[in-house]
Design a protein around this motif. Structure first.
Motif, short mmCIF file in Angstrom:
data_model
loop_
_atom_site.label_atom_id
_atom_site.label_comp_id
_atom_site.label_asym_id
_atom_site.label_seq_id
_atom_site.Cartn_x
_atom_site.Cartn_y
_atom_site.Cartn_z
N GLU A 1 -2.84 1.40 -4.33
CA GLU A 1 -3.42 2.43 -3.47
C GLU A 1 -4.42 1.80 -2.51
O GLU A 1 -5.30 1.06 -2.94
N CYS A 2 -4.26 2.08 -1.27
CA CYS A 2 -5.16 1.76 -0.17
C CYS A 2 -5.60 0.30 -0.07
O CYS A 2 -6.42 -0.17 -0.84
N LEU A 3 -5.07 -0.36 0.93
CA LEU A 3 -5.51 -1.70 1.28
C LEU A 3 -6.52 -1.67 2.43
O LEU A 3 -6.86 -2.70 3.00
N CYS B 1 0.85 -1.19 0.00
CA CYS B 1 0.00 0.00 0.00
C CYS B 1 0.88 1.24 0.00
O CYS B 1 1.64 1.47 0.94
N CYS C 1 -0.41 4.35 2.61
CA CYS C 1 -0.33 4.22 4.07
C CYS C 1 0.49 5.34 4.68
O CYS C 1 1.52 5.73 4.17
N SER D 1 -1.49 0.64 9.66
CA SER D 1 -0.58 0.83 8.53
C SER D 1 0.85 0.91 9.04
O SER D 1 1.06 1.17 10.22
#
Length: 130
Positions: A56-58, A14, A17, A64
């Motif tokens: 992008e963005c988990l 990610c 994060c 994080s």
């Protein structure tokens, strides 16, 4: 079955994060982007069998930095609370253990200690299509 027959594991990192101590006030890249950059600086021969992909963005913002380790027909792991300055080797070790195991289930005791304590989720493989 050998590791080369099993196929490559994908390590999703990610890039959005932030650290728990908000990077927003800093002019440095976000911690996730720094983690990806640190992993990519590891020599290729030390990343054999692991494809590294920034995403992008988990959606694991409370824990994080986050990565996901997956491969077709194997269990997927989500790992969190990673520090881009401390955990690159642990993440790559785990990804390689995942790659070498036929079902993507490395033995718990073989996993780096930090990974054992910061595994957020383990997701089963999708059922075979009929």
């Amino acid at each position: 079955m050998t590791a080369s027959q099993i196929g490559e594991t994908t390590l999703f990192v990610c890039t959005t994060c932030r650290t728990q101590l908000a990077d927003a006030a800093s002019d440095q890249p976000r911690a996730g982007a720094r983690l990806l950059a640190a992993i990519e600086t590891v020599p290729t021969e030390q990343r054999v069998g692991v494809a590294v992909v920034g995403v992008e963005c988990l959606s694991n913002c409370n824990r994080s930095c986050t990565v996901a380790v997956t491969a077709p027909g194997k269990w997927t792991y989500v790992l969190g609370a990673l520090d881009p300055d401390l955990h690159v080797a642990d993440v790559l070790t785990f990804a390689q253990l995942h790659q070498r195991h036929e079902a993507g289930l490395p033995a718990w005791r073989e996993r780096p200690e930090y990974i054992r304590k910061n595994t957020v989720a383990r997701v089963p493989t999708l059922p075979a299509q009929r």
